[in-house]
Design a protein around this motif. Sequence first.
Motif, PDB file in Angstrom:
ATOM      1  N   HIS A 186       0.803  -1.306  -0.026  1.00  0.00           N
ATOM      2  CA  HIS A 186      -0.038  -0.253  -0.073  1.00  0.00           C
ATOM      3  C   HIS A 186       0.909   1.101   0.063  1.00  0.00           C
ATOM      4  CE1 HIS A 186       0.418   0.553   4.401  1.00  0.00           C
ATOM      5  NE2 HIS A 186       0.639  -0.481   4.292  1.00  0.00           N
ATOM      6  N   ASP A 187       0.368   2.400   0.194  1.00  0.00           N
ATOM      7  CA  ASP A 187       0.970   3.619  -0.054  1.00  0.00           C
ATOM      8  C   ASP A 187       1.459   4.271   1.284  1.00  0.00           C
ATOM      9  OD1 ASP A 187      -1.050   4.477   1.530  1.00  0.00           O
ATOM     10  OD2 ASP A 187      -1.765   5.992   0.022  1.00  0.00           O
ATOM     11  N   GLY A 188       1.981   3.220   2.406  1.00  0.00           N
ATOM     12  CA  GLY A 188       2.647   3.711   3.560  1.00  0.00           C
ATOM     13  C   GLY A 188       1.762   4.588   4.443  1.00  0.00           C
ATOM     14  N   CYS A 189       0.366   4.312   4.265  1.00  0.00           N
ATOM     15  CA  CYS A 189      -0.485   4.838   5.152  1.00  0.00           C
ATOM     16  C   CYS A 189      -1.686   3.879   5.407  1.00  0.00           C
ATOM     17  CB  CYS A 189      -1.208   6.248   4.484  1.00  0.00           C
ATOM     18  SG  CYS A 189      -0.177   7.511   4.045  1.00  0.00           S
ATOM     19  N   ASP A 190      -1.988   3.812   6.755  1.00  0.00           N
ATOM     20  CA  ASP A 190      -3.172   3.195   7.042  1.00  0.00           C
ATOM     21  C   ASP A 190      -4.426   4.305   7.648  1.00  0.00           C
ATOM     22  OD1 ASP A 190      -3.741   2.818  10.046  1.00  0.00           O
ATOM     23  OD2 ASP A 190      -1.462   2.581   9.777  1.00  0.00           O
ATOM     24  N   LEU A 191      -5.392   3.801   7.236  1.00  0.00           N
ATOM     25  CA  LEU A 191      -6.566   4.806   7.692  1.00  0.00           C
ATOM     26  C   LEU A 191      -7.423   4.688   8.957  1.00  0.00           C
ATOM     27  CD1 LEU A 191      -8.336   5.034   4.122  1.00  0.00           C
ATOM     28  CD2 LEU A 191      -6.265   6.262   5.122  1.00  0.00           C
ATOM     29  N   GLY A 192      -7.728   5.547   9.770  1.00  0.00           N
ATOM     30  CA  GLY A 192      -8.585   5.182  10.648  1.00  0.00           C
ATOM     31  C   GLY A 192      -9.971   6.244  10.398  1.00  0.00           C
ATOM     32  N   VAL A 193     -10.898   5.011  10.250  1.00  0.00           N
ATOM     33  CA  VAL A 193     -12.020   5.458   9.532  1.00  0.00           C
ATOM     34  C   VAL A 193     -13.148   5.481  10.855  1.00  0.00           C
ATOM     35  CG1 VAL A 193     -14.007   5.216   8.073  1.00  0.00           C
ATOM     36  CG2 VAL A 193     -11.799   4.443   7.758  1.00  0.00           C
ATOM     37  N   ALA A 194     -13.567   6.683  11.559  1.00  0.00           N
ATOM     38  CA  ALA A 194     -14.350   6.824  12.736  1.00  0.00           C
ATOM     39  C   ALA A 194     -15.718   6.956  12.864  1.00  0.00           C
ATOM     40  CB  ALA A 194     -13.837   8.256  13.496  1.00  0.00           C
ATOM     41  N   PHE A 195     -16.396   6.378  13.633  1.00  0.00           N
ATOM     42  CA  PHE A 195     -17.866   5.980  13.543  1.00  0.00           C
ATOM     43  C   PHE A 195     -18.245   6.524  14.921  1.00  0.00           C
ATOM     44  CE2 PHE A 195     -16.820   3.650  10.081  1.00  0.00           C
ATOM     45  CZ  PHE A 195     -17.633   3.756   9.116  1.00  0.00           C
ATOM     46  N   LEU A 196     -19.294   7.281  15.031  1.00  0.00           N
ATOM     47  CA  LEU A 196     -19.935   7.722  16.530  1.00  0.00           C
ATOM     48  C   LEU A 196     -21.470   7.227  16.261  1.00  0.00           C
ATOM     49  CD1 LEU A 196     -19.975   8.862  19.276  1.00  0.00           C
ATOM     50  CD2 LEU A 196     -20.462  11.227  18.258  1.00  0.00           C
ATOM     51  N   GLY A 197     -22.089   6.184  17.253  1.00  0.00           N
ATOM     52  CA  GLY A 197     -23.237   5.808  16.967  1.00  0.00           C
ATOM     53  C   GLY A 197     -23.604   5.177  15.811  1.00  0.00           C
ATOM     54  N   GLY A 198     -22.593   4.574  15.197  1.00  0.00           N
ATOM     55  CA  GLY A 198     -22.690   4.019  13.980  1.00  0.00           C
ATOM     56  C   GLY A 198     -22.855   4.801  12.670  1.00  0.00           C
TER      57      GLY A 198
END
Length: 295
Positions: A186-198
């Motif tokens: 991959h491009d050297g980054c990983d992602l944090g995809v945030a959710f609140l209450g779904g």
Amino acid sequence: MAEKILKIGVVGTPGGWSSENLADSVAERTGYRLLVEMNKVRLDVNEGVAWFGGINLMSLDALIVKKIGSRYSADLMDRLEILRLLHGQGLPIFSPPLSMLRVMDRLSCTISLRLADIPMPPTTITEDIDEALRALAAYGTAVFKPMYTSKARGMAVITHGPDAREQVAAYRQENKVLYIQKIEKHDGCDLGVAFLGGEYLTTYARCNRGDSWNTTTASGGKYECFEPSRETIEVARRAQAPFDLTFTCVDIIESARGPLVLEVSAFGGFRGIRETSGLDAAGLYADHVVKQITK
């Protein structure tokens, strides 16, 4: 008649940036501040109550769990069991203890993701060194991960070759069950995809442009702004849905094969969100909990 003060405690680590931030945010909205250290809690199983510093936690209006301990380990599961008793007797706890229990064990989280048909890097679980070497031969290079860890602690990258057996055997001395995951390009980054209450909140990237295989800030990774594709957001949404977590970040990499989920966090991070989007995740979390217990 004076308005009742909501008593919402925060389970966390004193001095920890996220824990203190959340406790402050709750106090700003309720006028009550309590930061609970789980290693100082006393549970009376027969009475069904838990005490912290003379405070009966069952007398609170709610608990928010930001950190259950400074480092992930199987011992933390016991702390969540204490909270599970309180939650089962009616104390609102965010996220629900059973939800956190299901993601804190890496294997439990992985199996749940697989059953939900979530795309992940190729992964092998075994206790046998020969079987581990067969998987490694197929993967080329893989990361060996402890079942309980965060921020890449205790992980080891091993490449198929003449020294692989010795490295795997050494790793197995500390980890009876071997969790082996292929390293995808991959491009050297990983992602944090945030959710609140779904509901989708935002996405941030952790990027490491240096020599380290992982992107954690402890290894030199930096937070960066990132605008994910609709596909990435949808995969992350599907990944977190089975767990019923109040607040979480789904760790994803964008590979040539599309978005691949690494894990779903039991607690989620605030700092990356603030540094990249400016959003006050702690304040939003506190608002959400207040709304849930007063509606």
